[in-house]
Design a protein around this motif. Sequence first.
Motif, PDB file in Angstrom:
ATOM      1  N   THR A  87       0.824  -1.209   0.000  1.00 22.08           N
ATOM      2  CA  THR A  87       0.000   0.000   0.000  1.00 22.08           C
ATOM      3  C   THR A  87       0.860   1.261   0.000  1.00 22.08           C
ATOM      4  O   THR A  87       0.326   2.372  -0.099  1.00 22.08           O
ATOM      5  N   GLY A  88       2.167   1.098   0.137  1.00 19.19           N
ATOM      6  CA  GLY A  88       3.063   2.244   0.136  1.00 19.19           C
ATOM      7  C   GLY A  88       4.502   1.783   0.105  1.00 19.19           C
ATOM      8  O   GLY A  88       4.790   0.583   0.138  1.00 19.19           O
ATOM      9  N   THR A  89       5.421   2.726   0.014  1.00 13.69           N
ATOM     10  CA  THR A  89       6.845   2.403  -0.033  1.00 13.69           C
ATOM     11  C   THR A  89       7.578   3.059   1.131  1.00 13.69           C
ATOM     12  O   THR A  89       7.127   4.057   1.697  1.00 13.69           O
ATOM     13  N   TYR A  90       8.730   2.486   1.469  1.00  9.11           N
ATOM     14  CA  TYR A  90       9.551   3.054   2.537  1.00  9.11           C
ATOM     15  C   TYR A  90       9.973   4.478   2.189  1.00  9.11           C
ATOM     16  O   TYR A  90       9.900   5.381   3.035  1.00  9.11           O
ATOM     17  N   GLU A  91      10.406   4.675   0.951  1.00  7.14           N
ATOM     18  CA  GLU A  91      10.822   6.011   0.520  1.00  7.14           C
ATOM     19  C   GLU A  91       9.656   6.988   0.606  1.00  7.14           C
ATOM     20  O   GLU A  91       9.817   8.133   1.047  1.00  7.14           O
ATOM     21  N   GLY A  92       8.479   6.550   0.180  1.00  6.67           N
ATOM     22  CA  GLY A  92       7.313   7.425   0.218  1.00  6.67           C
ATOM     23  C   GLY A  92       6.950   7.847   1.629  1.00  6.67           C
ATOM     24  O   GLY A  92       6.624   9.019   1.880  1.00  6.67           O
ATOM     25  N   VAL A  93       7.006   6.897   2.553  1.00  9.02           N
ATOM     26  CA  VAL A  93       6.698   7.220   3.951  1.00  9.02           C
ATOM     27  C   VAL A  93       7.734   8.187   4.510  1.00  9.02           C
ATOM     28  O   VAL A  93       7.391   9.167   5.189  1.00  9.02           O
ATOM     29  N   MET A  94       9.002   7.925   4.216  1.00 10.25           N
ATOM     30  CA  MET A  94      10.053   8.798   4.744  1.00 10.25           C
ATOM     31  C   MET A  94       9.922  10.217   4.203  1.00 10.25           C
ATOM     32  O   MET A  94      10.106  11.193   4.935  1.00 10.25           O
ATOM     33  N   LYS A  95       9.583  10.340   2.927  1.00 12.83           N
ATOM     34  CA  LYS A  95       9.423  11.671   2.335  1.00 12.83           C
ATOM     35  C   LYS A  95       8.212  12.398   2.901  1.00 12.83           C
ATOM     36  O   LYS A  95       8.221  13.617   3.065  1.00 12.83           O
ATOM     37  N   SER A  96       7.167  11.657   3.207  1.00 14.16           N
ATOM     38  CA  SER A  96       5.933  12.276   3.717  1.00 14.16           C
ATOM     39  C   SER A  96       6.054  12.686   5.179  1.00 14.16           C
ATOM     40  O   SER A  96       5.310  13.540   5.658  1.00 14.16           O
ATOM     41  N   GLY A  97       6.984  12.058   5.892  1.00 13.94           N
ATOM     42  CA  GLY A  97       7.134  12.349   7.310  1.00 13.94           C
ATOM     43  C   GLY A  97       6.127  11.641   8.189  1.00 13.94           C
ATOM     44  O   GLY A  97       6.032  11.929   9.390  1.00 13.94           O
ATOM     45  N   LYS A  98       5.367  10.701   7.642  1.00 12.55           N
ATOM     46  CA  LYS A  98       4.366   9.994   8.432  1.00 12.55           C
ATOM     47  C   LYS A  98       5.030   9.163   9.516  1.00 12.55           C
ATOM     48  O   LYS A  98       6.049   8.510   9.285  1.00 12.55           O
ATOM     49  N   GLN A  99       4.433   9.190  10.693  1.00 13.38           N
ATOM     50  CA  GLN A  99       4.928   8.400  11.818  1.00 13.38           C
ATOM     51  C   GLN A  99       3.929   7.304  12.158  1.00 13.38           C
ATOM     52  O   GLN A  99       2.758   7.579  12.407  1.00 13.38           O
ATOM     53  N   PHE A 100       4.399   6.051  12.155  1.00 15.51           N
ATOM     54  CA  PHE A 100       3.564   4.930  12.573  1.00 15.51           C
ATOM     55  C   PHE A 100       3.655   4.744  14.079  1.00 15.51           C
ATOM     56  O   PHE A 100       4.659   5.082  14.709  1.00 15.51           O
ATOM     57  N   ASP A 101       2.586   4.189  14.645  1.00 15.38           N
ATOM     58  CA  ASP A 101       2.564   3.867  16.074  1.00 15.38           C
ATOM     59  C   ASP A 101       3.186   2.503  16.344  1.00 15.38           C
ATOM     60  O   ASP A 101       3.811   2.297  17.384  1.00 15.38           O
ATOM     61  N   ILE A 102       2.962   1.571  15.423  1.00 17.58           N
ATOM     62  CA  ILE A 102       3.415   0.190  15.575  1.00 17.58           C
ATOM     63  C   ILE A 102       4.057  -0.258  14.272  1.00 17.58           C
ATOM     64  O   ILE A 102       3.512   0.004  13.189  1.00 17.58           O
ATOM     65  N   ILE A 103       5.184  -0.918  14.354  1.00 19.04           N
ATOM     66  CA  ILE A 103       5.835  -1.489  13.169  1.00 19.04           C
ATOM     67  C   ILE A 103       6.008  -2.979  13.401  1.00 19.04           C
ATOM     68  O   ILE A 103       6.457  -3.405  14.464  1.00 19.04           O
ATOM     69  N   MET A 104       5.625  -3.757  12.399  1.00 18.18           N
ATOM     70  CA  MET A 104       5.764  -5.207  12.459  1.00 18.18           C
ATOM     71  C   MET A 104       6.753  -5.658  11.393  1.00 18.18           C
ATOM     72  O   MET A 104       6.609  -5.325  10.214  1.00 18.18           O
ATOM     73  N   ILE A 105       7.758  -6.424  11.819  1.00 13.63           N
ATOM     74  CA  ILE A 105       8.791  -6.899  10.900  1.00 13.63           C
ATOM     75  C   ILE A 105       8.751  -8.423  10.871  1.00 13.63           C
ATOM     76  O   ILE A 105       9.177  -9.077  11.831  1.00 13.63           O
ATOM     77  N   ARG A 125      15.122   3.062  10.954  1.00 11.89           N
ATOM     78  CA  ARG A 125      15.902   4.022  11.731  1.00 11.89           C
ATOM     79  C   ARG A 125      15.165   5.360  11.858  1.00 11.89           C
ATOM     80  O   ARG A 125      15.216   6.000  12.917  1.00 11.89           O
ATOM     81  N   GLN A 126      14.493   5.769  10.788  1.00 14.47           N
ATOM     82  CA  GLN A 126      13.771   7.037  10.841  1.00 14.47           C
ATOM     83  C   GLN A 126      12.556   6.953  11.759  1.00 14.47           C
ATOM     84  O   GLN A 126      12.246   7.897  12.490  1.00 14.47           O
ATOM     85  N   GLN A 127      11.870   5.813  11.736  1.00 12.15           N
ATOM     86  CA  GLN A 127      10.657   5.646  12.523  1.00 12.15           C
ATOM     87  C   GLN A 127      10.942   5.396  14.009  1.00 12.15           C
ATOM     88  O   GLN A 127      10.116   5.715  14.875  1.00 12.15           O
ATOM     89  N   ALA A 128      12.085   4.815  14.311  1.00 13.12           N
ATOM     90  CA  ALA A 128      12.365   4.312  15.662  1.00 13.12           C
ATOM     91  C   ALA A 128      12.173   5.331  16.784  1.00 13.12           C
ATOM     92  O   ALA A 128      11.589   5.000  17.824  1.00 13.12           O
ATOM     93  N   PRO A 129      12.631   6.579  16.639  1.00 15.88           N
ATOM     94  CA  PRO A 129      12.484   7.501  17.772  1.00 15.88           C
ATOM     95  C   PRO A 129      11.031   7.782  18.151  1.00 15.88           C
ATOM     96  O   PRO A 129      10.734   7.993  19.328  1.00 15.88           O
ATOM     97  N   GLY A 130      10.131   7.781  17.176  1.00 16.50           N
ATOM     98  CA  GLY A 130       8.749   8.150  17.457  1.00 16.50           C
ATOM     99  C   GLY A 130       7.777   6.997  17.554  1.00 16.50           C
ATOM    100  O   GLY A 130       6.635   7.189  17.989  1.00 16.50           O
ATOM    101  N   VAL A 131       8.197   5.807  17.147  1.00 16.33           N
ATOM    102  CA  VAL A 131       7.277   4.677  17.149  1.00 16.33           C
ATOM    103  C   VAL A 131       7.036   4.211  18.583  1.00 16.33           C
ATOM    104  O   VAL A 131       7.931   4.244  19.424  1.00 16.33           O
ATOM    105  N   LYS A 132       5.803   3.779  18.856  1.00 17.77           N
ATOM    106  CA  LYS A 132       5.478   3.321  20.213  1.00 17.77           C
ATOM    107  C   LYS A 132       5.924   1.874  20.438  1.00 17.77           C
ATOM    108  O   LYS A 132       6.405   1.526  21.516  1.00 17.77           O
ATOM    109  N   HIS A 133       5.743   1.029  19.412  1.00 16.87           N
ATOM    110  CA  HIS A 133       6.049  -0.391  19.578  1.00 16.87           C
ATOM    111  C   HIS A 133       6.606  -0.960  18.280  1.00 16.87           C
ATOM    112  O   HIS A 133       6.124  -0.630  17.189  1.00 16.87           O
TER     113      HIS A 133
END
Length: 242
Positions: A87-105, A125-133
């Motif tokens: 539904t999206g790309t890593y580059e697209g999310v990074m450019k948009s500045g969107k912050q996720f609450d939860i990341i699943m790997i 790495r970009q998401q880590a400071p703001g992600v909750k889980h």
Amino acid sequence: MSSSVESSLIVDKTYHLAVCLFPRVATLDYQGPIELLGCFPSDLRAEPNSHLQFFKDYLPPFAIDVEYISHSEDPITPATGPNVLPTGTYEGVMKSGKQFDIIMIPGGPLTNPNQVHPSLLQFLRQQAPGVKHILTICTGSWILAGAGLLNGKKATTNKSMYTVVKESTKDLNITWIPKARYVVNDDMKIWTSSGVTAGMDLAHAFLEYLAGPDTANSLGNLLEMKYKDEGDDDFAALYGLV
């Protein structure tokens, strides 16, 4: 049935969850947990005639909306099963500045951090400071380690790959736990599970943390699932780790 949305379906919070996709990903790693965590999204909660009306007594006061992110918008060929459309790309999310609450790997045959697309590691790495889980399943913890985000943490992984993963990260400050169905760090931010089906156990425990045992058990019963506790691991001994 009422034409308006019942108050029990209205949410006071929505968590935004990103599933990280990559070629040869193990689909059960994420699809199993998402069957539990993603079964009450905000769009269905807002539909007056949603099937969730039948399960309203089991639902938490929040929704979890899931997005599937990859290095490309092209379909991903997983290790097994049909192709998956991101539904999206890593580059697209990074450019948009969107912050996720939860990341699943999730994990898979190509989860070596040197083999996944670099934008995945950059995204983490970009998401880590703001992600909750952050939730990892199977060898997804190897990817997280490769992004430098398990330093000073405890973790586990698929027991068939445990020795390989531990050896490859020996220069990092990671406490690998051999006998664990899943491992939760003290700050509740990073959750890592053992192989494949252990992701369902992690998801149940995570939902219990967010919503309480009654909700987690009720939704688990709808899926007719059995679940194991954090230290209930038969496979560590099987692979000679303990």
